[in-house]
Design a protein around this motif. Structure first.
Motif, PDB file in Angstrom:
ATOM      1  N   GLY A  21       0.840  -1.184   0.000  1.00  0.00           N
ATOM      2  CA  GLY A  21       0.000   0.000   0.000  1.00  0.00           C
ATOM      3  C   GLY A  21       0.875   1.235   0.000  1.00  0.00           C
ATOM      4  O   GLY A  21       2.003   1.226   0.501  1.00  0.00           O
ATOM      5  N   TYR A  23       0.286   5.003   1.245  1.00  0.00           N
ATOM      6  CA  TYR A  23      -0.709   5.719   2.042  1.00  0.00           C
ATOM      7  C   TYR A  23      -0.321   7.191   2.184  1.00  0.00           C
ATOM      8  O   TYR A  23       0.775   7.511   2.621  1.00  0.00           O
ATOM      9  CB  TYR A  23      -0.836   5.060   3.413  1.00  0.00           C
ATOM     10  N   LYS A 271      -6.905  -2.154   4.638  1.00  0.00           N
ATOM     11  CA  LYS A 271      -6.440  -2.120   3.254  1.00  0.00           C
ATOM     12  C   LYS A 271      -5.271  -3.075   3.038  1.00  0.00           C
ATOM     13  O   LYS A 271      -5.184  -3.749   2.004  1.00  0.00           O
ATOM     14  CB  LYS A 271      -6.026  -0.701   2.875  1.00  0.00           C
ATOM     15  N   MET A 275      -5.400  -6.078   0.274  1.00  0.00           N
ATOM     16  CA  MET A 275      -4.438  -6.109  -0.832  1.00  0.00           C
ATOM     17  C   MET A 275      -3.712  -7.435  -0.921  1.00  0.00           C
ATOM     18  O   MET A 275      -3.342  -7.890  -2.012  1.00  0.00           O
ATOM     19  CB  MET A 275      -3.403  -4.999  -0.667  1.00  0.00           C
TER      20      MET A 275
END
Length: 284
Positions: A21, A23, A271, A275
């Motif tokens: 991720g 972010y 998340k 993922m």
């Protein structure tokens, strides 16, 4: 561990076959909430900031904040420039110590995109950091900029673009959108076609609005980096709003901001799991 260079993070991602991720942060509270979740998950990640958010904190302050936390972490993290809209953004980020950068020239015609991207790549090479670029244009709201239309990435341009620019990561437009107010419609057939011809890892922007069941397929399509911003900001603001609604005479700022930090952490942790198709038992 200390912040790692983007090339090193890409090696770790490839070795572990995970999706990192990316972010978006703006301030100390968001930064700590993001990194709380990353450290708990043990999944490598990018933490990033766009130039539109820099006026609040400055490149140097963001670097110092992220580095100070990362120095105590076990999980590798890279500080990334998101959506650098001009060459100076790239210069400032590299000089501040960022481990990777994005040069976003999707607003230009193809050859001009190539030229601007190549300039950024040549500069970043001097700092040993990878460069992400965008081919196509992603619809939606990116901070104060609104792009109403999709301009899908053309697979026929991908090979030429990567070769002429020397870019290290390619952000693609395959139906993803920035923000939360448009309906994304990921064209997996297009993503697969791009993967088949692209020699560098792929990046997906606008993941806040994409359903979980689509996000957890991305690791199988050459996507190594998925950007999340709007969901984090929404969680932050809503947390503070809820605290205010409970008691509009509150003045204990520490507890209000700790609630916001946890709200950001919860979104990021979710998340990460989505993922990488992880169940809670798999997150160590």
């Amino acid at each position: 561990m200390p912040l790692v260079n983007g090339f090193k993070l890409l090696e770790i991602i490839k070795e572990r076959h995970v999706c990192a991720g990316a972010y978006n942060t703006t301030d100390l509270i968001t930064t700590m909430g993001i990194l709380d979740a990353v450290e708990q998950s043990k999944i490598p990640a990018f933490i990033q900031i766009a130039p539109t958010n820099i006026p609040l904190s400055g490149y140097g302050y963001i670097f110092d904040m992220v580095k100070r936390y990362a120095d105590k972490m076990e999980t590798p993290v890279t500080l990334h420039l998101d959506h650098g809209k001009n060459f100076q953004n790239v210069v400032d980020a590299c000089r501040a110590g960022f481990g990777s950068v994005m040069t976003d020239n999707a607003q230009y015609e193809y050859d001009e995109n190539v030229a601007h991207t190549r300039q950024a790549v040549e500069f970043a090479q001097g700092y040993g950091v990878p460069v992400e670029a965008e081919l196509g244009a992603i619809a939606g709201k990116e901070d104060d900029y609104v792009n109403p239309d999709h301009k899908y990435t053309d697979p026929d341009q991908v090979v030429d673009f990567v070769e002429r620019t020397g870019v290290n990561l390619l952000a693609v437009a395959v139906g993803n959108v920035h923000g939360l107010n448009l309906d994304p419609n990921i064209k997996f057939d297009l993503l697969k076609e791009i993967q088949s011809v692209c020699k560098v890892p792929l990046v997906l922007h606008g993941a806040s609005g994409i359903p979980d069941e689509q996000i957890n397929q991305m690791v199988n399509y050459g996507v190594v980096k998925i950007n999340v911003a709007s969901d984090l900001r929404k969680a932050y603001i809503q947390s503070m709003g809820k605290d205010y609604e409970k008691d509009n005479d509150r003045f204990d700022l520490v507890n209000v901001t700790l609630d916001a930090r946890k709200a950001v952490k919860d979104v990021v942790y979710h998340k990460i799991n989505v993922m990488n198709k992880l169940s809670p038992a798999q997150v160590y």
